[in-house]
Design a protein around this motif. Structure first.
Motif, short mmCIF file in Angstrom:
data_model
loop_
_atom_site.label_atom_id
_atom_site.label_comp_id
_atom_site.label_asym_id
_atom_site.label_seq_id
_atom_site.Cartn_x
_atom_site.Cartn_y
_atom_site.Cartn_z
N ILE A 76 46.33 30.04 36.28
CA ILE A 76 44.94 30.44 36.49
C ILE A 76 44.62 30.53 37.98
CG2 ILE A 76 43.84 28.17 36.46
CD1 ILE A 76 41.67 29.38 34.70
N ILE A 77 45.27 29.69 38.80
CA ILE A 77 45.09 29.78 40.25
C ILE A 77 45.60 31.12 40.76
CG2 ILE A 77 45.91 28.87 42.46
CD1 ILE A 77 43.80 27.14 41.31
N VAL A 78 46.77 31.54 40.27
CA VAL A 78 47.32 32.84 40.66
C VAL A 78 46.39 33.97 40.22
CG1 VAL A 78 49.21 34.47 40.26
CG2 VAL A 78 49.71 32.05 40.68
N ALA A 79 45.85 33.85 38.99
CA ALA A 79 44.93 34.87 38.49
C ALA A 79 43.67 34.95 39.35
CB ALA A 79 44.55 34.56 37.04
N ILE A 80 43.15 33.79 39.76
CA ILE A 80 41.98 33.77 40.63
C ILE A 80 42.30 34.43 41.96
CG2 ILE A 80 40.42 32.25 41.93
CD1 ILE A 80 40.69 30.25 39.58
N GLY A 81 43.48 34.12 42.52
CA GLY A 81 43.88 34.74 43.78
C GLY A 81 43.98 36.25 43.68
N ILE A 82 44.58 36.74 42.60
CA ILE A 82 44.72 38.19 42.41
C ILE A 82 43.35 38.85 42.29
CG2 ILE A 82 45.51 39.97 40.80
CD1 ILE A 82 47.89 38.13 40.16
N LEU A 83 42.47 38.25 41.49
CA LEU A 83 41.14 38.81 41.32
C LEU A 83 40.34 38.79 42.63
CD1 LEU A 83 40.19 37.35 37.84
CD2 LEU A 83 40.30 39.76 38.42
N THR A 84 40.51 37.73 43.42
CA THR A 84 39.80 37.64 44.70
C THR A 84 40.27 38.72 45.66
OG1 THR A 84 39.55 35.24 44.42
CG2 THR A 84 39.26 36.13 46.64
N LEU A 85 41.58 38.89 45.78
CA LEU A 85 42.11 39.94 46.67
C LEU A 85 41.72 41.31 46.17
CD1 LEU A 85 45.69 38.48 47.35
CD2 LEU A 85 43.72 38.50 48.90
N PHE A 86 41.75 41.51 44.86
CA PHE A 86 41.38 42.80 44.29
C PHE A 86 39.91 43.09 44.57
CE2 PHE A 86 41.27 45.51 40.17
CZ PHE A 86 41.48 46.65 40.92
N SER A 87 39.06 42.06 44.47
CA SER A 87 37.63 42.27 44.72
C SER A 87 37.37 42.63 46.18
CB SER A 87 36.84 41.01 44.34
OG SER A 87 37.07 39.96 45.26
N ILE A 88 38.12 42.01 47.10
CA ILE A 88 37.97 42.34 48.52
C ILE A 88 38.36 43.80 48.76
CG2 ILE A 88 38.88 41.88 50.84
CD1 ILE A 88 39.12 38.94 50.00
N LEU A 89 39.45 44.22 48.11
CA LEU A 89 39.88 45.62 48.23
C LEU A 89 38.82 46.56 47.68
CD1 LEU A 89 42.01 47.81 48.80
CD2 LEU A 89 42.95 47.33 46.51
N ILE A 90 38.26 46.21 46.52
CA ILE A 90 37.25 47.06 45.90
C ILE A 90 36.02 47.17 46.79
CG2 ILE A 90 35.63 47.22 43.96
CD1 ILE A 90 38.53 48.00 43.32
N GLN A 91 35.56 46.04 47.35
CA GLN A 91 34.40 46.09 48.23
C GLN A 91 34.66 46.95 49.46
OE1 GLN A 91 31.23 44.98 47.95
NE2 GLN A 91 31.70 44.42 45.84
N TYR A 92 35.86 46.89 49.98
CA TYR A 92 36.21 47.74 51.13
C TYR A 92 36.16 49.21 50.74
CZ TYR A 92 39.15 50.35 54.35
OH TYR A 92 39.63 51.32 55.21
N LEU A 93 36.72 49.53 49.58
CA LEU A 93 36.81 50.93 49.17
C LEU A 93 35.44 51.54 48.87
CD1 LEU A 93 39.97 50.81 46.86
CD2 LEU A 93 39.81 51.74 49.18
N VAL A 94 34.55 50.77 48.24
CA VAL A 94 33.27 51.33 47.82
C VAL A 94 32.22 51.29 48.92
CG1 VAL A 94 33.71 50.76 45.41
CG2 VAL A 94 32.39 49.17 46.84
N THR A 95 32.48 50.57 50.02
CA THR A 95 31.49 50.50 51.10
C THR A 95 31.95 51.20 52.37
OG1 THR A 95 32.33 48.34 51.85
CG2 THR A 95 30.53 48.33 50.23
#
Length: 440
Positions: A76-95
């Motif tokens: 679950i720690i790995v899953a949280i890390g993946i989701l966090t990095l993915f969210s940072i990427l998404i915020q960069y792409l959409v803004t």
């Protein structure tokens, strides 16, 4: 026997596990002694034989030390890390197309992620059973704090209630979801009781719902009610209370579903609703009724390509990286991108429910279910808003929506789940009972 148990427990480093192990091993020894006496042994000989069967206390203790110690949920720690990095990427792409603001949004999202991660670690290190022990006190302080903010401070911006902490102005709505695992712990304290506790349970449900009506945010109120009602349903169905569970659940859900529908129908027929409220209701069920927000969201979905950008970017302005992040992903990068984001979160939700259902004690199970329920309902509601199936009010998608409060709430709930997992082999139902944590 006591000397044997003392030597065994000295080999186990986790002190929190001592109570449950003591009662477990003592129970095994006493059962074996009873069997030996039944076979004709004297009491002393029966005890000696039982202890001999248990093996060397040092060796047995060392073996149990490997099992009864705090665990880390690495998956679950790995899953949280993946989701966090993915969210940072998404915020960069959409803004990145927002003039002069792209760096601002990205910088703040990363900062919020760091603060939230720290909050998760702090909560993870706390023994969740302590939250359960003092759940009523914590819930009371929680409710009084928000009552003070709502009725005394009453800081409103564009009609929505906010609060100030130091120099930060924070939206209150998502913070109420932290009440859900607390309510699960309160239900745990009432188990074994009868009809007399039902009014008390309803009061603990009604108070936060009443406060959310003052935000005002009907969507949050409905979501919170469903979360609390679901936990109550689980507790009743598992036989925590002595009253007839089928009769209670039939009456409870029958009233919960029919009363709001009947109330809205009566208010519409008598003209008691404001014109804009009536128009919103009509717009949900009649596609010919014009409503810009609903039509925009529905248009984005129907015109988005499965992969790649559509021509609807210009329709996304305010809320494109928070409330309507799935709509933004669909418009900018295709429906597949939005599906991947939702799928990743649902996989995490599935893991949360698995962790909760596998707990040895029901307190950890219920608090874990409460956290999972917040994620499930939040994602489900955000998807409904994205599809234009419910009227768009404040909503968020865990991890991906921009906003410090929503991210902190997300990670605090994850911290509780990690704490539940951490002590899964340490705290048993027996050990919690022996600490007299039941409150009438």
């Amino acid at each position: 026997m006591e000397e044997y148990l003392k030597t065994l427990l000295e080999q186990i480093r986790c002190k929190k596990a001592h109570a449950s192990i003591y009662h477990e091993i003592r129970g095994h020894i006493e059962e074996q002694v009873a069997d030996n006496i039944a076979e004709g042994m004297s009491k002393d000989d029966a005890l000696k034989a039982a202890l001999n069967d248990m093996g060397d206390p040092v060796q047995t203790g060392v073996e149990m030390d490997q099992l009864h110690r705090p665990q880390m949920a690495w998956r679950i720690i790995v899953a949280i890390g993946i989701l966090t990095l993915f969210s940072i990427l998404i915020q960069y792409l959409v803004t990145r197309d927002i003039p002069d603001n792209s760096a601002y949004f990205l910088r703040h999202h990363i900062f919020n992620a760091i603060i939230s991660f720290i909050a998760m670690i702090v909560v993870y290190r706390i023994d969740y059973s302590l939250i359960g022990k003092y759940s009523k006190w914590i819930a009371t302080i929680f409710l009084l704090f928000f009552a003070f903010q709502i009725f005394i401070v009453e800081m409103r911006l564009n009609g929505t209630l906010y609060m100030r902490i130091l120099s930060k102005v924070l939206i209150m709505s998502p913070l109420f979801f932290l009440y859900v695992p607390l309510f699960g712990a309160i239900l745990y304290q009432y188990r074994g009781k009868g009809w007399r506790v039902v009014p008390k349970i309803f009061i603990w449900m009604a108070l936060p719902l009443f406060l959310t009506l003052e935000l005002p945010n009907l969507g949050v109120t409905i979501s919170l009610f469903f979360m609390l009602a679901s936990l109550l349903t689980i507790a009743v169905w598992k036989g925590w209370f002595t009253f007839h569970k089928k009769k209670f659940l039939t009456a409870f859900w029958g009233i919960s579903i029919s009363f709001p529908i009947a109330s809205v129908a009566i208010l519409m027929q008598t003209g008691k609703l404001a014109p804009y409220q009536t128009a919103r209701i009509h717009a949900l069920f009649d596609p010919t009724v014009e409503n810009h927000a609903l039509q925009t969201l529905r248009s984005i979905v129907t015109n988005s390509a499965f992969i790649g950008a559509s021509n609807k970017k210009s329709l996304l302005q305010e809320g494109q990286n928070s409330d309507y992040i799935l709509s933004t992903l669909s418009a900018y990068y295709g429906i597949l991108a939005a599906l991947v984001a939702v799928l990743l979160i649902f996989l995490l939700i599935r893991k949360i429910f698995q962790i909760s259902s596998s707990q040895k004690n029901q307190l950890g199970m219920m608090m874990g279910y409460g956290c999972g329920m917040v994620f499930f309902v939040s994602v489900f509601r955000n998807v409904l808003v994205t599809l234009g199936l419910v009227f768009p009010t404040y909503t968020f998608l865990p991890f991906f929506s921009y906003g410090g409060v929503t991210m902190v709430v997300t990670y605090i709930l994850l911290g509780i789940v990690l704490s539940v997992y951490r002590y899964k082999n340490v705290l048993s139902e027996t050990s919690i009972h022996k600490k007299n944590w039941d409150i009438a």
